[in-house]
Design a protein around this motif. Structure first.
Motif, short mmCIF file in Angstrom:
data_model
loop_
_atom_site.label_atom_id
_atom_site.label_comp_id
_atom_site.label_asym_id
_atom_site.label_seq_id
_atom_site.Cartn_x
_atom_site.Cartn_y
_atom_site.Cartn_z
N MET B 1 23.55 44.80 77.77
CA MET B 1 23.38 43.63 76.92
C MET B 1 22.38 42.67 77.56
N SER B 2 21.44 42.25 76.75
CA SER B 2 20.46 41.30 77.26
C SER B 2 19.90 40.52 76.09
N LEU B 3 19.32 39.40 76.42
CA LEU B 3 18.78 38.55 75.38
C LEU B 3 17.32 38.25 75.69
N ALA B 4 16.46 38.39 74.69
CA ALA B 4 15.07 37.97 74.83
C ALA B 4 14.74 37.16 73.59
N ALA B 5 14.20 35.97 73.81
CA ALA B 5 13.97 35.12 72.65
C ALA B 5 12.69 34.32 72.81
N HIS B 6 12.03 34.12 71.68
CA HIS B 6 10.93 33.18 71.59
C HIS B 6 11.26 32.30 70.39
N VAL B 7 11.54 31.04 70.66
CA VAL B 7 12.02 30.16 69.59
C VAL B 7 10.99 29.08 69.31
N VAL B 8 10.54 29.03 68.06
CA VAL B 8 9.63 27.97 67.62
C VAL B 8 10.34 27.22 66.50
N ALA B 9 10.54 25.93 66.69
CA ALA B 9 11.23 25.15 65.66
C ALA B 9 10.71 23.73 65.67
N ALA B 23 19.28 38.49 81.41
CA ALA B 23 19.71 39.87 81.67
C ALA B 23 21.22 39.99 81.52
N ASP B 24 21.72 41.22 81.60
CA ASP B 24 23.16 41.45 81.56
C ASP B 24 23.84 40.70 82.68
N GLY B 25 24.92 40.05 82.36
CA GLY B 25 25.71 39.39 83.40
C GLY B 25 25.03 38.17 84.00
N GLU B 26 23.88 37.80 83.47
CA GLU B 26 23.16 36.66 84.03
C GLU B 26 23.51 35.38 83.27
N VAL B 27 23.53 34.27 83.99
CA VAL B 27 23.75 32.98 83.35
C VAL B 27 22.47 32.18 83.46
N LEU B 28 21.90 31.83 82.30
CA LEU B 28 20.69 31.02 82.29
C LEU B 28 21.07 29.57 82.02
N ASP B 152 35.00 39.46 73.42
CA ASP B 152 34.00 40.13 74.25
C ASP B 152 32.61 40.05 73.63
N PRO B 153 32.10 38.86 73.38
CA PRO B 153 30.82 38.75 72.69
C PRO B 153 29.64 39.21 73.56
N ARG B 154 28.56 39.64 72.90
CA ARG B 154 27.37 40.03 73.63
C ARG B 154 26.70 38.81 74.28
N LEU B 155 26.85 37.68 73.59
CA LEU B 155 26.13 36.48 74.02
C LEU B 155 27.12 35.32 74.10
N TYR B 184 32.03 37.71 83.34
CA TYR B 184 31.52 38.00 82.00
C TYR B 184 30.33 38.95 82.08
N ALA B 185 30.36 40.01 81.27
CA ALA B 185 29.35 41.06 81.37
C ALA B 185 28.12 40.81 80.51
N GLY B 186 28.23 39.97 79.51
CA GLY B 186 27.11 39.75 78.59
C GLY B 186 26.14 38.70 79.12
N SER B 187 25.22 38.28 78.25
CA SER B 187 24.25 37.26 78.63
C SER B 187 24.82 35.89 78.28
N ALA B 188 24.64 34.94 79.18
CA ALA B 188 25.15 33.60 78.92
C ALA B 188 24.03 32.57 79.02
N VAL B 189 24.06 31.61 78.11
CA VAL B 189 23.10 30.51 78.16
C VAL B 189 23.89 29.21 78.23
N LEU B 190 23.64 28.43 79.26
CA LEU B 190 24.36 27.18 79.48
C LEU B 190 23.38 26.02 79.33
N VAL B 191 23.65 25.16 78.36
CA VAL B 191 22.80 23.99 78.18
C VAL B 191 23.47 22.80 78.84
N THR B 192 22.73 22.06 79.63
CA THR B 192 23.33 20.90 80.30
C THR B 192 22.23 19.91 80.67
N HIS B 193 22.64 18.66 80.84
CA HIS B 193 21.69 17.69 81.38
C HIS B 193 22.10 17.31 82.80
#
Lengths: 254, 349, 259
Positions: B1-9, B23-28, B152-155, B184-193
């Motif tokens: 499981m991995s995530l690749a994204a290009h977001v334009v908004a 990547a898998d198991g990685e926390v961004l 058990d979500p992928r993301l 957690y085995a999937g990809s994680a994205v953590l937003v924080t200030h």
């Protein structure tokens, strides 16, 4: 001051207001303001006759107050300054007479009878009062609590018809509206209402209508501020021209 | 499981254009000031917001978002934790945790069992029948984490998961969150200030400012070598930009800083405020970096007083409250600031 | 309590309650028994309760989704739509009744087709009472549910979406329970309005005891002949509606608000 102070007025009282045609005191001018209290169903006819009287007497202005007969009677008894009262109900006129407020005894100048109103073209094929017993037709009558409803009960009883109406309307206009919209095949309303509805509604007279005649009495009032004009107006209503106007509107005249 | 994204908004004045890969198991960790576009980025990754361009790819070939294809949030395998937990108030805690399983067709009893097991894992055993309103802030956020992870979500997306908590609770929940993220085995994205959250929880950090990535790297690297004033301030450093010239750096804003190594070309100099010493007189022994500056503001900061200085080389100095008192400084006072060359971090721009 | 609030509030109470007191004071209490057992009173009361309840159910079935569309969807011309569906709030009910004829009457745009195909004509039936009451009362429900939806935190719906719930599931399992107190309040308003409905009902459904004569119609017609009896009937309607609302409040509304 309940009776008029002048001799002419006294004569009027003696002659009775409904039948007097000869006692007009010469020299009295028909002018000033005349106030007529009249039943709402008379609105069109009396407004026309009022215009005519004003045309004949340039100094005259006729004002009308149209309302239900019981409201008018109540207002007169409470001292409203009217010259003439034209009612659609002899009982209500009786209240005014009993209070001693009329100038003479009232006379009936018109009467109204029930007619069967059907939508233009008569889609239900209604021919007479007996059709009101047909459960397959959509039929409207007035509720027994209102005058046209009690009249309807009388004619059904007289004709021996077991009426099967779909609705008992709260007033005659509401019944007529449903005919105009084509939502009922027939309604029992007054002949004058059929006339007023124009081409959208056809009227079917029936013989039993004579069992429930609604009489319209008219009378000058004792406290009339303008007795001379009042008499002129009553005379006009009862004249040939007045009768023609009433007949055109669907009233029967004596 | 991995995530690749290009977001334009585009959202109002903000133009977001961010590329990321997890990547898998990685926390961004996505770090940035308010209004930088972090939440917009997360909403696009979740499928709650249709982007204006770019694409989101999961597991290499599974396209979630594209110009031609938008997979709505409820069809994606993801878990999301919100700042203020957003547990459904009309459901019990266990029903909240089981919610995602039930919507995906899992039988009631099975979903309930899975929910209880997850409640146990996050330390809420026995609280399944409570209403969310009866939980403390920390408990509610743990329940929200269980709710996000139960399928058990992928993301896994975390939107400021700790910022609504008080300081003490935050410490313990942060530690637990760290443990669960590690498992957690999937990809994680953590937003924080909050840089502390990012440093503690993320394997890699993306710094976003004004809708663009300004720095990316391992947390320690970002903390040691910030590339913007925002990041420098966050990690408590003063950032000076200049041109390397041998063992000195000519600053873009004027002034010269002596450094311990030979440098060339455009560089950053990072200064730790605690390495800056203040004197009323020019210090003897003439250290190479000494400037006459003026005290702009002084604010207590724990056991130290943070002194913002203006002048040829704008600096910040942390001095102990005792020293500050002995110096008898007031805003507007003239001071000498000195820093050893060996205390400075220099790296290419 | 500050006087600028207290004084108008007391005036408002007096204004709203005194007419009621008038009815109670003027009621011929000795005649209440005979009036209640008069033929047709029980029938009119039953018809009123049944038709108002059916109208409320119909309003819930159609009005709650409409409120959702108004509050949540991104349909173009939503403000126009909102203005249109609240028209019955300002339309004189009698005109509403005529308008219903023009659409659903046997000569109406839709009703004509129905009548020709099946021989069924809606006016003058109990169903017509329900339709007329729904037409007049549903906007009350729509307005209050839409308000509740706008006040509710839409991020709960985001959370549900991330948990795999499509919009329909989200609506059923999250949105609706969240706005349940608003829906309950709207349903009560709607029911009360339907119970008191007069103009559209008497126009579109007519007036016939047992079929279409609801309490307000019975009260109005009794008023023509026997004002005292009309007062008694009004009090009966009032008592029954108050009792119903208090009962609901105890059992259902409070629970909804707490949920």
């Amino acid at each position: 001051m309940r009776r008029g102070p002048a001799l002419g007025a006294l004569l009027l009282v003696l002659a009775g207001c409904g039948t007097d045609a000869a006692g007009a005191p010469a020299g009295d001018e028909v002018a000033g303001t005349l106030t007529v209290f009249a039943a709402a169903s008379l609105t069109d006819v009396l407004t026309g006759l009022g215009d005519q009287l004003e045309a004949d007497h340039p100094g005259l202005e006729v004002q009308f107050s149209f309302a239900g007969s019981s409201a008018l009677a109540t207002q007169v008894v409470q001292g409203a300054p009217a010259d003439v009262l034209a009612s659609a109900d002899t009982e209500q006129m009786g209240l005014v007479t009993d209070a001693g407020l009329t100038d003479g005894s009232p006379g009936v100048f018109a009467s109204n009878v029930l007619e069967i109103a059907v939508p233009a073209g008569n889609p239900g094929g209604v021919t007479g009062l007996a059709d009101f017993a047909d459960p397959d037709l959509a039929l409207a009558v007035c509720a027994p609590a209102v005058p046209c409803g009690s009249a309807a009960e009388e004619v059904f009883a007289a004709a021996g018809v077991d009426a099967q109406p779909d609705t008992q309307e709260d007033d005659v206009r509401a019944a007529l509206t449903k005919v105009q919209l084509g939502e009922v095949d027939a309604a029992l309303v007054y002949a004058t209402d059929v006339r007023a509805a124009g081409d959208a509604v056809e009227g079917i007279p029936f013989p039993e209508a004579g069992q429930a005649v609604n009489e319209y009495p008219i009378c000058r009032l004792a406290a009339a501020p303008n007795p001379v004009a009042a008499r002129a107006f009553v005379d006009l209503v009862r004249s040939d021209a007045g009768r023609r106007a009433l007949a055109d509107a669907g009233f029967r005249t004596p | 499981m991995s995530l690749a994204a290009h977001v334009v908004a585009r959202r109002g004045a903000l133009g977001l254009d961010v590329e990321l890969a997890v990547a898998d198991g990685e926390v961004l960790g996505v770090l940035g000031p308010n209004g930088a576009g972090k939440s917009t980025l997360l909403r696009v990754l979740a499928g709650l917001l249709v982007p204006d361009g770019g694409r989101v790819v999961v597991d290499g070939d599974r396209v979630w978002d594209d110009v031609d294809l938008h997979v709505p949030a409820h069809q994606r395998s993801l878990g999301m934790v919100f700042q203020d937990h957003l547990l459904f108030p009309h459901l019990s805690v266990a029903e909240n945790v089981a919610f995602g399983l039930r919507t995906r067709g899992v039988r009631r009893a099975e979903a309930r069992a899975a929910a209880e097991s997850w409640l146990d894992r996050v330390g809420l055993a026995g609280l399944g029948d409570s209403r969310p309103g009866q939980l403390s802030g920390g408990q509610a956020q743990r329940a929200a984490l269980a709710r996000a992870l139960v399928g058990d979500p992928r993301l896994l997306l975390l939107d400021e998961p700790l910022s609504a908590l008080d300081a003490r609770t935050r410490l313990t929940v942060r530690a637990e969150l760290h443990r669960h993220l590690a498992e957690y085995a999937g990809s994680a994205v953590l937003v924080t200030h909050d840089p502390v959250d990012a440093m503690a929880l993320a394997d890699r950090v993306l710094v976003v400012e004004d809708g663009a990535v300004v720095q990316a790297g391992p947390p320690a690297e970002v903390a040691r070598r910030p590339r913007t004033d925002y990041v420098a301030r966050l990690v408590g450093l003063v950032l000076l930009a200049g041109m390397g010239d041998g063992q000195q750096v000519r600053l873009d804003g004027g002034g010269v800083v002596a450094v311990a190594e030979d440098v060339a070309g455009p560089v950053f100099v990072a200064v730790r405020p605690e390495s800056v010493a203040l004197y009323l007189q020019r210090p003897v022994g003439s250290p190479r970096n000494v400037w006459p500056l003026r005290l702009a503001t002084a604010t207590p900061h724990g056991s130290v007083v943070r002194c913002d200085l203006t002048g040829e080389v704008p600096l910040t100095a942390d001095v102990t409250a005792t020293s500050f008192a002995e110096l008898g400084l007031a805003p507007g006072a003239e001071v000498w600031a000195a820093v050893k060359a060996s205390e400075l971090t220099v790296y290419p721009r | 309590m500050p006087a600028p609030l207290l004084v108008p509030a007391l005036l408002a109470v007096a204004f709203l309650v005194l007419p009621l007191v008038g009815l109670v004071v003027r009621a011929p209490w000795s005649e209440i028994g005979p009036q209640l057992t008069r033929p047709g009173v029980g029938e009119a009361l039953r018809l009123s309760l049944v038709s108002a309840t059916l109208a409320t159910l119909l309003s819930l079935l159609l009005g709650v989704p409409l409120a959702w569309v108004l509050a949540r969807s991104r349909v173009r011309g939503r403000s126009l739509l909102r203005a249109l569906v609240t028209v019955p709030l300002v339309l004189p009910p009698v005109v509403g009744g005529v308008a219903l004829f023009l659409v659903l009457g046997r000569q109406g745009i839709v009703g004509r087709w129905l009548f020709e195909a099946t021989g069924f004509s809606l006016p003058f039936t109990t169903a017509a009472v329900v339709v007329a009451e729904t037409f007049v009362a549903m906007p009350f429900l729509v307005v209050s549910v839409e308000g509740a939806l706008r006040a509710a935190d839409a991020r709960f719906e985001d959370a549900a979406a991330t948990l795999g719930a499509d919009r329909w599931t989200t609506f059923r399992r999250v949105t609706l329970p969240l706005v349940a107190p608003g829906v309950a309040a709207g349903a009560v308003l709607c029911w009360a309005r339907a119970l008191g409905e007069f103009g559209a009902t008497i126009t579109f459904a007519g007036n016939f005891p047992g079929t279409t004569q609801t309490m307000p119609l019975a009260v109005y017609l009794t008023l023509q002949r026997d004002p005292e009896a009309a007062i008694v009937l009004s009090l009966v309607l009032l008592a029954v509606s108050l009792a119903t609302l208090l009962l609901l409040r105890g059992r259902w509304l409070v629970r909804g608000a707490a949920g």
